[in-house]
Design an enzyme around this catalytic site. Structure first.
Site, PDB file in Angstrom:
ATOM      1  N   ASN A   1      -3.265  13.345  -4.720  1.00 10.39           N
ATOM      2  CA  ASN A   1      -4.500  13.333  -5.094  1.00 10.39           C
ATOM      3  C   ASN A   1      -5.620  14.961  -4.291  1.00 10.39           C
ATOM      4  OD1 ASN A   1      -5.105  11.580  -6.802  1.00 10.39           O
ATOM      5  ND2 ASN A   1      -5.966  10.062  -5.600  1.00 10.39           N
TER       6      ASN A   1
ATOM      7  N   HIS B   1      -7.111  13.856  -9.245  1.00  9.76           N
ATOM      8  CA  HIS B   1      -7.287  12.283  -9.169  1.00  9.76           C
ATOM      9  C   HIS B   1      -6.202  11.529 -10.826  1.00  9.76           C
ATOM     10  CE1 HIS B   1      -9.748  11.172  -6.010  1.00  9.76           C
ATOM     11  NE2 HIS B   1     -10.414  11.948  -6.643  1.00  9.76           N
TER      12      HIS B   1
ATOM     13  N   ASP C   1      -3.696   9.243 -10.549  1.00 13.53           N
ATOM     14  CA  ASP C   1      -3.569   8.068 -11.445  1.00 13.53           C
ATOM     15  C   ASP C   1      -2.522   7.790 -12.704  1.00 13.53           C
ATOM     16  OD1 ASP C   1      -6.422   7.736 -10.799  1.00 13.53           O
ATOM     17  OD2 ASP C   1      -7.310   8.973 -12.788  1.00 13.53           O
TER      18      ASP C   1
ATOM     19  N   ASP D   1       1.106  -1.493  -0.339  1.00  9.03           N
ATOM     20  CA  ASP D   1       0.149   0.062  -0.058  1.00  9.03           C
ATOM     21  C   ASP D   1       1.072   0.999  -0.318  1.00  9.03           C
ATOM     22  OD1 ASP D   1      -3.142   1.037   0.397  1.00  9.03           O
ATOM     23  OD2 ASP D   1      -1.652   2.537   1.626  1.00  9.03           O
TER      24      ASP D   1
ATOM     25  N   ASP E   1      -4.832   2.278  -3.834  1.00  9.73           N
ATOM     26  CA  ASP E   1      -3.542   2.643  -4.007  1.00  9.73           C
ATOM     27  C   ASP E   1      -2.456   0.594  -3.676  1.00  9.73           C
ATOM     28  OD1 ASP E   1      -3.458   3.226  -1.290  1.00  9.73           O
ATOM     29  OD2 ASP E   1      -2.469   4.743  -1.372  1.00  9.73           O
TER      30      ASP E   1
END
Length: 509
Positions: free
Chosen positions: A377, A382, A386, A369, A412
């Site tokens: 973000n 976003h 991404d 993670d 994530d």
């Protein structure tokens, strides 16, 4: 003459009762012809009015039936006035006209008119059906009948015949009888020929019609006999990538993918036995140029030159198959990174654990993670997040072995599956831990992120976002014989949380 007519009528009746139903009308006409001559043969035993009436009605009726028969062959219905009134008129004349000569001339004239109509109708049929020998024989019969009637009328008009009753045997009556018999024989021969020629013409027209349909069809059509291609329409030639002359008499299995030949051969053999009609299946065609096309095959049993064959229909489903494969792939792939999704990961883990149990090997799972992903973000949107996730996927692919599988579970969170670590636990850890540490180091390097809004422009240095993002990693190994994929994944998830609790950017067991 009576015997000859009886034989002709009898043969037509037998045929009409059998397969040739179209002969019934002609059989009835010949029966009337027989009745007419029987009446004349029995005239010594019948009243004059009786045999004259019967003979006139019989001969008039048979010519009317001949006319109706030819019109039916032309696909038309003759007018009632041209079939009924001559018979009625001849019957009335037989009753009310007592003078033999006048009656002979009037009835002969009516019969001549009937013969003329028959001749004209048959000539029309002949014109519509070029090369019909049966019609030519019928025309000859009608001409003989007409000529005999013309002679008979002329003999009465010019006094060439001095007969005073039907019982008198004169040269004109003899000509008429012989002509009638000859014409009847010709007609008896012509009618079956005309029916056969009509059937052949209909069959040829039907074959031309269906050939045009097949030739213009967008669906591929092939005929296969003795495992050879005997016919291929243009659509089939396009699918197979070769002209018709290059396909004919070539083994059809040569144009199928090797993996699909057994299925196709099995269905082909079932169809030859009449058991596989309309059974559809999908195969890959392998063209000479190397291009493969997916087609759906369907077909029925068929006779080709007296040999058993199959008539096969091929529908091009390449695009649908590609779309299906794409949809199927999307069901197992993360659309952002192109990595496996959770569904495919669990399938791979299940297969890996089954194989590991069979080989007595261990399987490793790396669950990671990202530690510093949310601030990116929140600050840059976003689109920037991404872009970073895509780069994470790329780095993971570069760090794992060719036998490993990489998946994104969502957000994530990422997982790396490490199969085939060997049977020894200590040796498995010595292989898995360096891989996990290598992943941690690769993901800890700075990322150069470009937001989507800037990607269509020429990005300047100040527009590129530099972001550091480490990863907390949980590493676990399967227990010997373990087959619970979800349980193994949950243990890796718990190990990852222990890494976070221990300070992040580390690998925990």
């Amino acid at each position: 003459m009576v015997y000859a007519n009886a034989m002709l009528a009898g043969s037509f009746i037998v045929a009409a009762i059998g397969a040739q139903k179209d002969l019934r009308l002609w059989a009835a006409a010949l029966v009337l012809h027989l009745v007419g001559y029987l009446a004349l043969a029995l005239r010594p035993h019948l009243p004059e009015l009786a045999y004259v009436l019967i003979a006139n009605l019989a001969f008039g009726g048979l010519l009317s039936l001949f006319l109706v028969g030819v019109n039916r062959l032309r696909g038309r219905l003759s007018g009632v006035q041209w079939t009924v009134w001559p018979v009625v008129a001849m019957g009335v004349l037989a009753i009310i006209v007592t003078d033999y000569g006048l009656r002979t001339k009037l009835i002969s004239a009516i019969m001549l008119l009937q013969a003329g109509l028959l001749l004209r109708t048959t000539v029309g049929y002949r014109r519509e059906n070029v090369g019909r020998r049966g019609a030519e024989l019928l025309i000859a019969g009608a001409l003989i009948w007409s000529a005999a009637l013309v002679v008979r009328i002329s003999a009465e008009l010019f006094g060439w015949d001095n007969s005073e009753s039907v019982s008198d045997s004169t040269w004109s009556q003899l000509i008429l009888y012989l002509a009638s018999l000859s014409a009847t024989i010709l007609i008896a021969i012509s009618v079956p020929m005309m029916l056969r020629e009509r059937s052949e013409a209909a069959l040829q027209a039907s074959e031309r019609h269906y050939r045009r349909l097949i030739e213009s069809s967008n669906e591929g059509v092939v005929i296969i006999s003795d495992l050879m291609i005997r016919y291929a329409n243009p659509a089939a030639c396009g699918l197979l990538g070769a002209p018709a002359d290059a396909l004919i008499d070539r083994p059809y299995l040569d144009y199928l993918h090797p993996d699909d030949r057994e299925l196709s051969l099995r269905v082909h053999q079932l169809r030859l036995k009449g058991q596989g009609d309309h059974q559809s299946y999908e195969v890959r065609l392998r063209r000479r140029d190397g291009v493969e096309r997916w087609v759906r095959m369907n077909g029925v049993r068929y006779d080709w030159g007296g040999r058993p064959a199959t008539l096969a229909f091929m529908s091009d489903i390449t695009q649908q198959h590609q779309e299906h494969e794409k949809d199927r792939e999307l069901a197992f792939v993360d659309p952002l990174t192109g990595l496996d999704n959770r569904r495919r990961l669990l399938m791979r883990m299940h297969d890996a654990l089954e194989q590991a149990r069979a080989d007595n090997h261990l399987v490793g799972v790396v669950f990671l993670d990202l530690d510093n992903f949310k601030p990116l973000n929140d600050k840059h949107g976003h689109a920037a997040g991404d872009d970073l996730l895509i780069q994470v996927g790329q780095r993971l692919r570069q760090r794992v072995r060719s036998t490993d599988a990489v998946a994104r579970l969502g957000g994530d969170e990422f997982v790396v599956l490490l199969p085939g670590l060997g049977p020894d636990m200590e040796a498995a850890w010595s292989k898995a831990r360096p891989l996990a540490e290598g992943i941690r180091e690769a993901l800890g390097k700075p990322y150069q992120v470009v937001p989507v809004a800037m990607r269509d422009e020429s990005p300047h240095l100040e527009r590129v976002i530099t972001h550091r993002c480490s990863a907390s990693i949980g590493l676990v190994l399967s227990h010997p014989g373990e087959i619970d994929a979800q349980g193994l994944l949950d243990r890796a998830d718990q190990a990852m949380y222990r890494a976070k609790e221990a300070g992040r950017n580390r690998v925990s067991n």
